[in-house]
Design a protein around this motif. Structure first.
Motif, short mmCIF file in Angstrom:
data_model
loop_
_atom_site.label_atom_id
_atom_site.label_comp_id
_atom_site.label_asym_id
_atom_site.label_seq_id
_atom_site.Cartn_x
_atom_site.Cartn_y
_atom_site.Cartn_z
N TYR A 36 80.83 96.98 21.14
CA TYR A 36 80.60 95.75 20.38
C TYR A 36 79.61 96.05 19.27
O TYR A 36 78.58 96.69 19.51
CB TYR A 36 80.06 94.64 21.30
N LYS A 72 87.92 90.92 16.46
CA LYS A 72 86.84 90.03 16.05
C LYS A 72 86.81 88.90 17.07
O LYS A 72 87.84 88.60 17.66
CB LYS A 72 87.09 89.49 14.64
N PRO A 73 85.67 88.28 17.28
CA PRO A 73 85.61 87.24 18.30
C PRO A 73 86.41 86.00 17.90
O PRO A 73 86.33 85.56 16.75
CB PRO A 73 84.12 86.92 18.41
N ALA A 76 85.04 80.54 20.55
CA ALA A 76 84.78 80.45 21.99
C ALA A 76 85.27 79.12 22.55
O ALA A 76 84.98 78.06 21.99
CB ALA A 76 83.30 80.63 22.27
N GLY A 83 80.67 85.24 21.91
CA GLY A 83 81.30 85.52 20.62
C GLY A 83 80.28 85.87 19.56
O GLY A 83 80.53 85.69 18.37
N SER A 88 84.74 94.21 17.80
CA SER A 88 84.84 94.94 19.07
C SER A 88 85.83 96.07 18.88
O SER A 88 86.72 96.02 18.03
CB SER A 88 85.30 94.02 20.20
#
Length: 130
Positions: A36, A72-73, A76, A83, A88
């Motif tokens: 991450y 990418k996050p 949430a 997030g 990642s």
């Protein structure tokens, strides 16, 4: 006959071990490397483009990565989802030794040299399959 058998064995072995775009999508459960990254300027399009370009170049040139996933996050949806990261990376390997070779290979070192100035934090989770 011995020469033909040897050539056939080498051809089959190299074909089985060769990596390409199709085989890079097959997850190897022996060793997973999850990273991450938190970029210093996550809203900077220039920094994101530079990071993505360097990371993709590295993965395209890695001799050891079997699976490569850059993410990418998402937004949430639950409290347990973290997030906070910017990117990642999930990479799988056939063994812990292959993962160590990945750490030491020139494309990985170049990626760190090119991109480390862009991030403020990196967390790595390595796992071996059970």
């Amino acid at each position: 006959m011995k020469t033909i058998t040897t050539l056939l064995f080498l051809t089959v072995s190299l074909t089985a071990l060769a990596q390409n775009k199709e085989t890079m999508n097959e997850f190897d459960s022996n060793f997973a490397h999850t990273v991450y990254f938190w970029l210093e300027n996550p809203d900077s399009k220039e920094d994101c483009k530079a990071f993505e370009t360097s990371l993709q170049k590295f993965l395209d040139n890695s001799a050891y990565a079997k699976t490569k996933f850059i993410g990418k996050p998402p937004r949430a949806s639950r409290d347990v989802v973290d997030g906070s990261f910017t990117y990642s990376l999930i990479v799988s390997f056939e063994s812990a030794e292959a993962q160590q070779n990945y750490q030491d290979e020139a494309p990985h070192k170049l990626f760190i040299e090119e991109s480390s100035k862009l991030w403020t934090k990196v967390i790595v989770y390595d796992s071996q399959g059970i």
